[in-house]
Design an enzyme around this catalytic site. Structure first.
Site, PDB file in Angstrom:
ATOM      1  N   LYS A   8      26.114 -31.332  43.132  1.00  0.00           N
ATOM      2  CA  LYS A   8      26.656 -30.269  42.952  1.00  0.00           C
ATOM      3  C   LYS A   8      27.923 -29.990  43.672  1.00  0.00           C
ATOM      4  O   LYS A   8      27.912 -30.406  44.982  1.00  0.00           O
ATOM      5  CB  LYS A   8      25.534 -29.254  43.813  1.00  0.00           C
ATOM      6  CG  LYS A   8      26.124 -27.708  43.743  1.00  0.00           C
ATOM      7  CD  LYS A   8      25.165 -26.812  44.483  1.00  0.00           C
ATOM      8  CE  LYS A   8      25.437 -25.270  44.200  1.00  0.00           C
ATOM      9  NZ  LYS A   8      26.706 -24.703  44.468  1.00  0.00           N
TER      10      LYS A   8
ATOM     11  N   GLU B 110      33.307 -28.372  37.330  1.00  0.00           N
ATOM     12  CA  GLU B 110      33.719 -27.845  38.737  1.00  0.00           C
ATOM     13  C   GLU B 110      34.831 -28.571  38.850  1.00  0.00           C
ATOM     14  O   GLU B 110      34.942 -29.983  39.049  1.00  0.00           O
ATOM     15  CB  GLU B 110      32.502 -28.107  39.759  1.00  0.00           C
ATOM     16  CG  GLU B 110      32.525 -27.505  41.044  1.00  0.00           C
ATOM     17  CD  GLU B 110      32.196 -26.111  40.961  1.00  0.00           C
ATOM     18  OE1 GLU B 110      31.834 -25.404  39.932  1.00  0.00           O
ATOM     19  OE2 GLU B 110      32.276 -25.599  42.252  1.00  0.00           O
TER      20      GLU B 110
ATOM     21  N   LYS C 280      18.969 -25.186  42.090  1.00  0.00           N
ATOM     22  CA  LYS C 280      19.713 -26.135  43.219  1.00  0.00           C
ATOM     23  C   LYS C 280      18.964 -26.230  44.515  1.00  0.00           C
ATOM     24  O   LYS C 280      18.040 -25.314  44.951  1.00  0.00           O
ATOM     25  CB  LYS C 280      20.956 -25.011  43.362  1.00  0.00           C
ATOM     26  CG  LYS C 280      20.754 -23.812  44.151  1.00  0.00           C
ATOM     27  CD  LYS C 280      21.938 -22.864  44.504  1.00  0.00           C
ATOM     28  CE  LYS C 280      21.850 -21.426  44.861  1.00  0.00           C
ATOM     29  NZ  LYS C 280      23.343 -20.667  45.181  1.00  0.00           N
TER      30      LYS C 280
HETATM   31  P1  ATP Z   1      26.771 -21.380  45.449  1.00  0.00           P
HETATM   32  O1  ATP Z   1      27.359 -20.547  46.453  1.00  0.00           O
HETATM   33  O2  ATP Z   1      25.523 -22.187  45.950  1.00  0.00           O
HETATM   34  O3  ATP Z   1      27.895 -22.154  44.833  1.00  0.00           O
HETATM   35  P2  ATP Z   1      26.925 -19.561  43.373  1.00  0.00           P
HETATM   36  O4  ATP Z   1      26.327 -18.318  43.578  1.00  0.00           O
HETATM   37  O5  ATP Z   1      28.245 -19.692  43.252  1.00  0.00           O
HETATM   38  O6  ATP Z   1      26.139 -20.616  44.233  1.00  0.00           O
HETATM   39  P3  ATP Z   1      24.636 -20.938  41.772  1.00  0.00           P
HETATM   40  O7  ATP Z   1      24.151 -20.247  40.344  1.00  0.00           O
HETATM   41  O8  ATP Z   1      23.680 -20.408  42.851  1.00  0.00           O
HETATM   42  O9  ATP Z   1      26.065 -20.030  41.992  1.00  0.00           O
HETATM   43  O10 ATP Z   1      24.836 -22.250  41.722  1.00  0.00           O
HETATM   44  C1  ATP Z   1      25.626 -22.781  40.553  1.00  0.00           C
HETATM   45  C2  ATP Z   1      27.132 -23.189  40.937  1.00  0.00           C
HETATM   46  O11 ATP Z   1      26.865 -24.542  41.369  1.00  0.00           O
HETATM   47  C3  ATP Z   1      27.937 -22.894  39.747  1.00  0.00           C
HETATM   48  O12 ATP Z   1      28.475 -21.459  39.723  1.00  0.00           O
HETATM   49  C4  ATP Z   1      29.042 -24.022  39.996  1.00  0.00           C
HETATM   50  O13 ATP Z   1      30.142 -23.485  40.414  1.00  0.00           O
HETATM   51  C5  ATP Z   1      28.354 -25.054  40.916  1.00  0.00           C
HETATM   52  N1  ATP Z   1      27.948 -26.321  40.416  1.00  0.00           N
HETATM   53  C6  ATP Z   1      28.590 -27.480  40.998  1.00  0.00           C
HETATM   54  N2  ATP Z   1      28.072 -28.544  40.316  1.00  0.00           N
HETATM   55  C7  ATP Z   1      27.459 -28.067  39.134  1.00  0.00           C
HETATM   56  C8  ATP Z   1      26.884 -28.751  38.181  1.00  0.00           C
HETATM   57  N3  ATP Z   1      26.573 -30.131  38.253  1.00  0.00           N
HETATM   58  N4  ATP Z   1      26.114 -28.158  37.295  1.00  0.00           N
HETATM   59  C9  ATP Z   1      26.127 -26.591  37.324  1.00  0.00           C
HETATM   60  N5  ATP Z   1      26.757 -25.869  38.416  1.00  0.00           N
HETATM   61  C10 ATP Z   1      27.376 -26.611  39.252  1.00  0.00           C
END
Ligand code: ATP
Length: 668
Positions: A341, A391, A513
């Site tokens: 992530k 990302e 996650k």
């Molecule tokens: P956070 O604040 O934890 O980043 P979020 O609310 O923006 O979460 P989530 O759906 O909870 O979004 O987590 C997915 C996010 O993680 C995506 O929006 C992306 O920006 C990030 N991300 C990083 N690495 C990856 C990956 N390998 N695959 C998908 N998403 C990823």
């Protein structure tokens, strides 16, 4: 449609925060709109002119709006400012100023929604020398033809503070209801309890009938010829409409007989779920509700079914669920793919031939900010047409370590883009393929998407790389990959279901996650600022002593208080917060806020901040989670981490997520 027809509905909408009421008002608007107004109405009710991805924003400041009001009303700056200070709402100020004028001097031509929209668009797209005057003239032209009520909404719209509370789910529900009502009105018979009944006349009443049904019934009235047979005795019938292939169960509210005709009343609100899945998918694929609305109004359901990704139309991003441990993840997904992530900017990259466009998580255009990524997509990504996600993150290549978000965020800027791009070059870690050369990959399982994505990226590309991953066959595999990711400076992992399609626009268990530990708390929270406190003691000089924040309830479209955040910001940040929040302050509590706590100043819910907290606790002071838990939920010792400029208020942590996190925390 005359603009006054729209503003009279805005007035009704403003008085209610009930989602069902808003839905019925919208369905009625669609039913009464001419085809050419459908798209415009959809945007106006959302407070926008075009989809986010066009990058066009009105954003007229107080000064400019006041200037236009001065010209039109003949009042002095001082008079306008004093009135504005008293009521704290420039829309109301405009209404009051124009009420003082006689009708004859003001009303010269009827405003149509099209005319209003055209002027708004010209205001938003006039730049450069003389543009201030152009904007004032265009706004002045509208105001001088507006009634006081119209003026109120014009001013609120150009300032981005319409406050109708009509969110995307409400609009999608209303389209579903509108569509079912249209189908029924075209049918000439229905089947009820096995009896075919001829319909003589259909009338649709979009007003909520509180008396008919205590909840929120709204009726559709049939008058029928012939025998109703047994059904007259029963309620909650399955009424089958021939024009809809599914059997729809509409609760029967009442049946009455007048001169051998039967009048059947059904609760049309039940229709809202019927087409939601179909319309949701169309919206998720194109991020444009006007496009969906126009197809619905045209009755082109087969077109809607066929909607697939289109290059340069952003797709609404898939989101991740949370679980607590590698064991829980493995139990949920079994053998799965686990990716790192990355904590940077989520980018959706669109490519057609030699043209590349990049969109943010909020679907805003970001192409100009990342020249090195644009170039790399042109050189190192082999599909002619494609949409993929990744990302973008800053790296220390020598130590192959990822740099913290505070470094990456420096690339979000308007000026000095090229200099910064050589100082802090970003690497794009690609993780999802959504479309490539005519194939809709959102429908295909994860492994197929990933396989193809790998084949499209040049192996030695310095800038575009595949997100690292393992195929986990046990929870131990997940645990050791998680530790490896943290040691490299990543935020955690995202486990992905091998068989799932790309679930656009939703937070589902297709992605799970697991982030580094925040003590008892399972994750950080993205909360919306709903008010602020004036500084005391050392903070007096900043006019800022902390913020009242809320989570989002998408079902009601409201923001429910959850925490007072008073730490985590530097003095510099405090100053800029004070300025930022003052601009969006309101005299009264905005309609879409639910809070028992009173901050010194209320603000329109616009700004999202990420906060960390020790835990979620029960608290009678806050509204979040109150219905479900009996008491409210609060964040204990909340500390601000950053402003989430990549999130809209509706992307903030939701009430159901808070409840889920509360439950997860008790398992920790
Ligand atoms: P956070 O604040 O934890 O980043 P979020 O609310 O923006 O979460 P989530 O759906 O909870 O979004 O987590 C997915 C996010 O993680 C995506 O929006 C992306 O920006 C990030 N991300 C990083 N690495 C990856 C990956 N390998 N695959 C998908 N998403 C990823």
């Amino acid at each position: 449609m005359n603009f006054s027809d729209l503003t009279s509905v805005f007035e009704l909408m403003e008085k209610t925060s009930q989602r069902t009421s808003l839905t019925m008002h919208m369905a009625k608007l669609y039913a009464n709109a001419s085809r050419e107004d459908v798209g415009i109405l959809t945007y106006l009710c959302q407070g926008i002119l075009v989809p986010q991805s066009h990058g066009i924003q009105l954003g007229i400041g107080d000064k400019l709006a006041q200037h236009a009001l001065r010209v039109v009303s003949g009042n002095s700056t001082r008079e306008i400012e004093s009135l504005y200070r008293k009521n704290g709402d420039l829309g109301i100020t405009a209404q009051m100023l124009l009420s003082k004028k006689t009708q004859s001097t003001l009303l010269s031509e009827n405003l149509t929604v099209k005319k209003v929209c055209d002027n708004f668009y010209k205001i938003a797209t006039s730049f450069g020398e003389g543009s201030q005057d152009t904007k004032i003239n265009l706004l002045g032209e509208l105001l001088s033809n507006a009634s006081p009520i119209e003026a109120k909404h014009i001013i609120r719209f150009v300032q981005g503070s319409l406050r109708l509370g009509v969110g995307e789910p409400t609009l999608l529900d209303s389209l579903s209801i509108y569509h079912v009502a249209k189908l029924i009105s075209k049918s000439d018979e229905i089947t009820a309890d096995g009896n075919k009944i001829k319909i003589a006349h259909v009338s649709i009443n979009y007003e909520l009938q509180e008396k008919e049904k205590s909840s929120s019934g709204s009726v559709l009235e049939f008058s029928c010829l012939g025998k109703l047979g047994e059904i007259a005795a029963k309620k909650n019938q399955t009424i089958i409409l021939p024009s809809i292939s599914q059997n729809i169960s509409f609760p029967l509210l009442s049946i009455s007989e007048v001169k051998s005709r039967y009048s059947l009343k059904i609760d049309i609100l039940e229709a809202k779920r019927l087409f939601r899945e179909l319309f949701d998918r169309a919206f998720n694929m194109r991020s444009d509700l006007a496009f969906v609305a126009e197809n619905v109004v045209d009755g082109k359901l087969s077109e809607i079914e066929k909607i697939s990704p289109a290059v340069f139309s952003p797709i609404r991003p898939a989101l991740a669920e949370r679980l607590l441990t590698p064991e829980q993840i493995f139990e949920k997904l079994g053998k799965c793919s686990v990716e790192g992530k990355y904590d940077g900017f989520r980018l959706q990259v669109h490519k057609k031939g030699n043209e590349v466009r990049i969109f943010s998580r909020k679907e805003e255009p970001m192409t100009h900010m990342f020249p090195e990524i644009v170039q790399a997509v042109k050189n190192d990504f082999s599909a002619k047409e494609a949409i993929f996600e990744g990302e973008a993150i800053a790296m220390d290549e020598k130590d192959s370590r990822f740099l913290p978000f505070q470094v990456t965020i420096q690339r979000k800027r308007k000026h000095g883009i090229f200099e910064k791009s050589s100082e802090i070059p970003l690497r794009l870690f690609a993780f999802e393929l959504l479309f490539a050369d005519g194939v809709d990959y959102t429908k295909l399982p994860y492994e197929k998407r990933r396989e193809k994505l790998i084949s499209l990226i040049e192996k030695n590309s310095r800038t575009i790389r595949m997100a690292s991953r393992i195929l986990a066959k046990s929870s131990n595999d997940i645990q050791s990959f998680f530790e490896k990711c943290l040691s490299e400076g990543l935020e955690g992992i995202i486990a992905k279901d091998l068989n799932s399609p790309y679930v656009a626009g939703a937070r589902k268990f297709a992605w799970i996650k697991l982030k580094k530990s925040y003590g008892k708390s399972v994750d950080t929270f993205d909360v919306v600022v709903i008010g602020y406190y004036l500084g005391k003691g050392k903070r007096t000089q900043f006019d800022f002593g902390g913020m009242l924040t809320a989570i989002y309830d998408p079902k009601k479209g409201t923001f429910k208080s959850i925490a007072k955040v008073g730490t985590g910001f530097s003095e510099e940040e405090m100053q800029s917060f004070a300025k930022m929040l003052e601009k969006i302050s309101t005299k009264d509590k905005p309609q879409n806020i639910e809070s028992d706590m009173e901050p010194d100043v209320w603000v329109t819910p616009k700004i999202v901040i990420e906060v960390n907290a020790d835990e979620i606790t029960k608290s009678p002071t806050h509204i979040a989670g109150r219905e479900a838990t009996g008491e409210g939920l609060a964040l204990r010792f909340p500390r601000m981490i950053s402003i989430r400029t990549d999130k809209d208020p509706k992307d903030a942590t939701t009430e159901s997520e808070i409840l889920e996190l509360f439950e997860l925390q008790s398992q920790k």
